[in-house]
Motif scaffolding. Structure first.
Motif, short mmCIF file in Angstrom:
data_model
loop_
_atom_site.label_atom_id
_atom_site.label_comp_id
_atom_site.label_asym_id
_atom_site.label_seq_id
_atom_site.Cartn_x
_atom_site.Cartn_y
_atom_site.Cartn_z
N VAL A 170 -6.01 -27.41 -0.07
CA VAL A 170 -6.07 -26.54 -1.24
C VAL A 170 -7.08 -27.14 -2.21
CG1 VAL A 170 -4.77 -25.62 -3.21
CG2 VAL A 170 -3.71 -25.72 -0.94
N ALA A 171 -7.98 -26.31 -2.70
CA ALA A 171 -9.10 -26.82 -3.51
C ALA A 171 -8.64 -27.54 -4.76
CB ALA A 171 -10.03 -25.66 -3.87
N HIS A 172 -7.54 -27.07 -5.35
CA HIS A 172 -7.05 -27.67 -6.58
C HIS A 172 -5.72 -28.35 -6.32
CE1 HIS A 172 -10.15 -25.51 -8.83
NE2 HIS A 172 -9.83 -24.44 -8.12
N ASP A 173 -5.62 -29.62 -6.72
CA ASP A 173 -4.37 -30.35 -6.57
C ASP A 173 -3.33 -29.87 -7.57
OD1 ASP A 173 -5.48 -31.88 -4.58
OD2 ASP A 173 -5.85 -33.63 -5.85
N MET A 174 -2.06 -30.23 -7.31
CA MET A 174 -1.02 -30.00 -8.30
C MET A 174 -1.30 -30.84 -9.54
SD MET A 174 2.54 -29.86 -6.10
CE MET A 174 2.34 -31.49 -5.37
N ALA A 175 -0.74 -30.43 -10.66
CA ALA A 175 -0.91 -31.19 -11.89
C ALA A 175 -0.21 -32.54 -11.80
CB ALA A 175 -0.37 -30.40 -13.08
N ASP A 176 0.92 -32.58 -11.09
CA ASP A 176 1.72 -33.81 -11.01
C ASP A 176 1.98 -34.19 -9.56
OD1 ASP A 176 2.61 -34.28 -13.91
OD2 ASP A 176 3.11 -32.17 -13.59
N ALA A 177 1.80 -35.46 -9.26
CA ALA A 177 2.21 -35.99 -7.96
C ALA A 177 3.73 -35.96 -7.89
CB ALA A 177 1.69 -37.41 -7.78
N ARG A 178 4.28 -35.60 -6.72
CA ARG A 178 5.74 -35.54 -6.59
C ARG A 178 6.14 -35.60 -5.13
NH1 ARG A 178 7.48 -31.12 -9.87
NH2 ARG A 178 5.40 -30.94 -10.80
N THR A 179 7.33 -36.14 -4.90
CA THR A 179 7.91 -36.17 -3.56
C THR A 179 9.40 -35.87 -3.68
OG1 THR A 179 8.12 -37.50 -1.53
CG2 THR A 179 8.38 -38.67 -3.62
N GLY A 180 9.98 -35.30 -2.63
CA GLY A 180 11.40 -34.94 -2.68
C GLY A 180 11.69 -33.81 -3.64
N HIS A 181 10.71 -32.96 -3.91
CA HIS A 181 10.86 -31.84 -4.83
C HIS A 181 11.40 -30.61 -4.09
CE1 HIS A 181 6.92 -31.87 -2.86
NE2 HIS A 181 7.00 -30.55 -2.87
N THR A 182 11.69 -29.57 -4.86
CA THR A 182 12.04 -28.29 -4.27
C THR A 182 10.88 -27.32 -4.44
OG1 THR A 182 13.12 -27.66 -6.35
CG2 THR A 182 14.52 -28.53 -4.60
N ALA A 183 10.76 -26.38 -3.52
CA ALA A 183 9.72 -25.34 -3.59
C ALA A 183 10.36 -24.02 -3.18
CB ALA A 183 8.56 -25.68 -2.67
N ILE A 184 10.26 -23.02 -4.06
CA ILE A 184 10.92 -21.74 -3.84
C ILE A 184 9.89 -20.63 -3.80
CG2 ILE A 184 12.57 -20.07 -4.79
CD1 ILE A 184 13.87 -22.56 -3.68
N SER A 185 9.95 -19.81 -2.76
CA SER A 185 9.09 -18.64 -2.64
C SER A 185 9.59 -17.54 -3.57
CB SER A 185 9.09 -18.14 -1.19
OG SER A 185 8.43 -16.91 -1.07
N LEU A 186 8.68 -16.99 -4.38
CA LEU A 186 9.00 -15.89 -5.28
C LEU A 186 8.09 -14.70 -4.99
CD1 LEU A 186 9.41 -17.90 -8.62
CD2 LEU A 186 11.24 -17.02 -7.14
N THR A 217 -0.71 -17.41 -4.70
CA THR A 217 -1.33 -17.17 -3.40
C THR A 217 -2.65 -16.42 -3.54
OG1 THR A 217 0.83 -17.12 -2.32
CG2 THR A 217 -0.98 -16.10 -1.14
N ALA A 218 -2.74 -15.50 -4.48
CA ALA A 218 -3.94 -14.69 -4.64
C ALA A 218 -5.14 -15.51 -5.06
CB ALA A 218 -3.69 -13.57 -5.64
N THR A 219 -4.92 -16.50 -5.93
CA THR A 219 -6.04 -17.29 -6.45
C THR A 219 -6.16 -18.67 -5.81
OG1 THR A 219 -4.68 -18.22 -8.23
CG2 THR A 219 -5.82 -16.14 -8.68
N GLY A 220 -5.11 -19.11 -5.12
CA GLY A 220 -5.13 -20.44 -4.50
C GLY A 220 -5.11 -21.56 -5.50
N THR A 221 -4.49 -21.33 -6.66
CA THR A 221 -4.49 -22.34 -7.72
C THR A 221 -3.08 -22.66 -8.17
OG1 THR A 221 -4.72 -20.60 -9.40
CG2 THR A 221 -6.74 -21.61 -8.58
N TRP A 222 -2.95 -23.84 -8.80
CA TRP A 222 -1.70 -24.29 -9.40
C TRP A 222 -1.77 -24.15 -10.91
CZ3 TRP A 222 2.37 -25.71 -6.39
CH2 TRP A 222 2.10 -26.09 -5.07
N THR A 223 -0.65 -23.74 -11.51
CA THR A 223 -0.57 -23.63 -12.96
C THR A 223 0.74 -24.26 -13.43
OG1 THR A 223 -1.77 -21.54 -12.91
CG2 THR A 223 -0.57 -22.07 -14.93
N PRO A 224 0.69 -25.21 -14.38
CA PRO A 224 1.95 -25.73 -14.91
C PRO A 224 2.76 -24.61 -15.55
CG PRO A 224 0.10 -27.14 -15.53
CD PRO A 224 -0.48 -25.90 -14.93
N THR A 225 4.07 -24.67 -15.38
CA THR A 225 4.96 -23.70 -16.00
C THR A 225 6.04 -24.47 -16.75
OG1 THR A 225 6.28 -21.71 -15.61
CG2 THR A 225 6.46 -23.47 -13.97
N GLY A 226 7.02 -23.77 -17.31
CA GLY A 226 8.03 -24.43 -18.12
C GLY A 226 8.73 -25.57 -17.40
N SER A 227 9.00 -26.65 -18.12
CA SER A 227 9.70 -27.80 -17.55
C SER A 227 11.20 -27.58 -17.61
CB SER A 227 9.35 -29.08 -18.32
OG SER A 227 8.00 -29.40 -18.17
#
Length: 379
Positions: A170-186, A217-227
């Motif tokens: 993916v051309a753009h990395d996530m804002a934060d490095a992380r492991t053992g996280h959850t990922a949910i399809s919306l 998915t449309a843009t292939g980019t990551w955006t920070p959202t609410g913590s």
């Protein structure tokens, strides 16, 4: 519409082929269709990875043995591909083994595992794997090799194309490095919400994260959202709808902002709304838990099962609770307490299998006691 469970009871199901546990967020059972589920890999009581896999049929209460994985792996990730095949990625074979950059595909029709044409761009474990609306699979984060030795949390992500077996960073990395996280399809894979996890800070462990971000998915980019309101790892995250998510529990937070120390797993829960990007507190669970599983039982309903306070010196919990219409209700307890197990739902019926029953000082016969037993809810 509120989902009502068929019966608040558990009954014995057919045992799995071996005693095993699954300690990751994305190594859980994968639905092949509405009534059949694939379980693969995991670890035995010594911490060695397994090549075992099998398919459970809810209608027949029967396990069908499948071909062995080409490589033993734990802390891997599984994802259902368009067309019904299953992708398994990365992981490690044992605590001392090198990280895996290989991937394999299970074909239910041929009952076989075959390596993908190409390896991942980065070896990793503790990562997520999410199938997108365009048919590609997004593999994100996890732990990867650290220059100079050891491992580190990753910001990178890559895409698998089932059509030709290739991987593309993916051309753009996530804002934060992380492991053992959850990922949910919306929105049917148009967006992916990644939340929580840890960042290793040395031999003593890692710092839990509250930060979340969205993949488009449309843009292939990551955006920070609410913590999230609380940093979390070993938590559960479950879609309540195409745009909302429930997060519950997590491991003991340790030191608090006020200087106190909390030795217990989190009981807090919160919900996320894609439209606003905001987290709202949900009612807390009756007690804290981590290393549990949560399964969706229809729109707006989630069953949280098992878990423990910590992975050391613990007995697995028997308790189960249901989240519906913004409130928790008690569900019948398991016959055998467990943590780090696999779970799946077929309609309102739920299967739990394997897992750690006791560890450390709580275990009588060995440092880690596993089970091959399975239980199912409903009638």
């Amino acid at each position: 519409m509120t989902t009502v469970l068929a019966a608040a009871t558990w009954s014995t199901a057919s045992d799995y082929a071996v005693a095993a546990c699954w300690r990751g967020q994305h190594d859980n059972a994968v639905a092949l269709d509405g009534a059949k589920f694939l379980v693969a890999g995991g670890a035995d009581a010594t911490g060695a990875g397994l090549r075992q896999s099998a398919v459970y049929d809810f209608a027949q209460d029967k396990w069908s043995t499948t071909a062995l994985l080409g490589t033993a792996r734990q802390l891997h990730a599984l994802a259902l591909l368009p067309g019904g095949k299953v992708l398994v990625t990365g992981g490690v074979s044992s605590a001392a083994a090198a990280l895996l950059g290989t991937a394999e595909i299970y074909d239910p029709a041929a009952n076989s595992w075959q390596p993908t044409a190409h390896d991942m761009t980065t070896p990793r474990f503790g990562h997520s794997a999410t199938t997108l609306s365009n048919g590609l699979v997004l593999v994100a984060g996890g732990s990867g090799p650290r220059p100079g030795g050891g491992v580190m949390a990753l910001r990178s992500a890559e895409l698998f194309n089932p059509a030709d077996g290739t991987w593309q960073p993916v051309a753009h990395d996530m804002a934060d490095a992380r492991t053992g996280h959850t990922a949910i399809s919306l929105q049917d894979g148009q967006k992916v919400l990644v939340c929580g996890g840890t960042v290793p800070v040395g031999a003593g462990g890692g710092a839990d994260l509250a930060f979340c971000e969205l993949y488009d998915t449309a843009t292939g980019t990551w955006t920070p959202t609410g913590s999230m309101h609380h940093p979390r790892s070993a938590h559960s995250a479950t879609a309540l709808s195409a745009t909302t998510v429930l997060v519950a529990g997590g491991r003991a937070p340790g030191a608090n902002d006020d200087g106190g120390f909390d030795p217990f797993a989190r009981a807090t829960a919160e919900t996320y709304d894609l439209a606003t990007g905001v987290w709202q507190d949900a009612p807390a669970m009756p007690a804290g838990r981590a290393f549990h599983r949560a399964v969706a039982l229809g729109a707006g309903t989630v069953l949280v099962v098992g878990g423990a306070d910590h992975v050391d010196n613990e007995s697995g919990y028997r308790g189960a609770i249901q989240f519906t219409a913004g409130a928790w209700t008690t569900f019948a307890g398991l016959g055998e307490g467990r943590l780090a197990f696999a779970a799946a739902a077929s309609g309102t019926k739920v299967l739990v299998v394997g897992g750690v029953t006791r560890t450390g000082l709580a275990a009588a016969a060995a440092a880690v006691e596993l089970t091959a037993s399975a239980e199912r809810s409903g009638t």
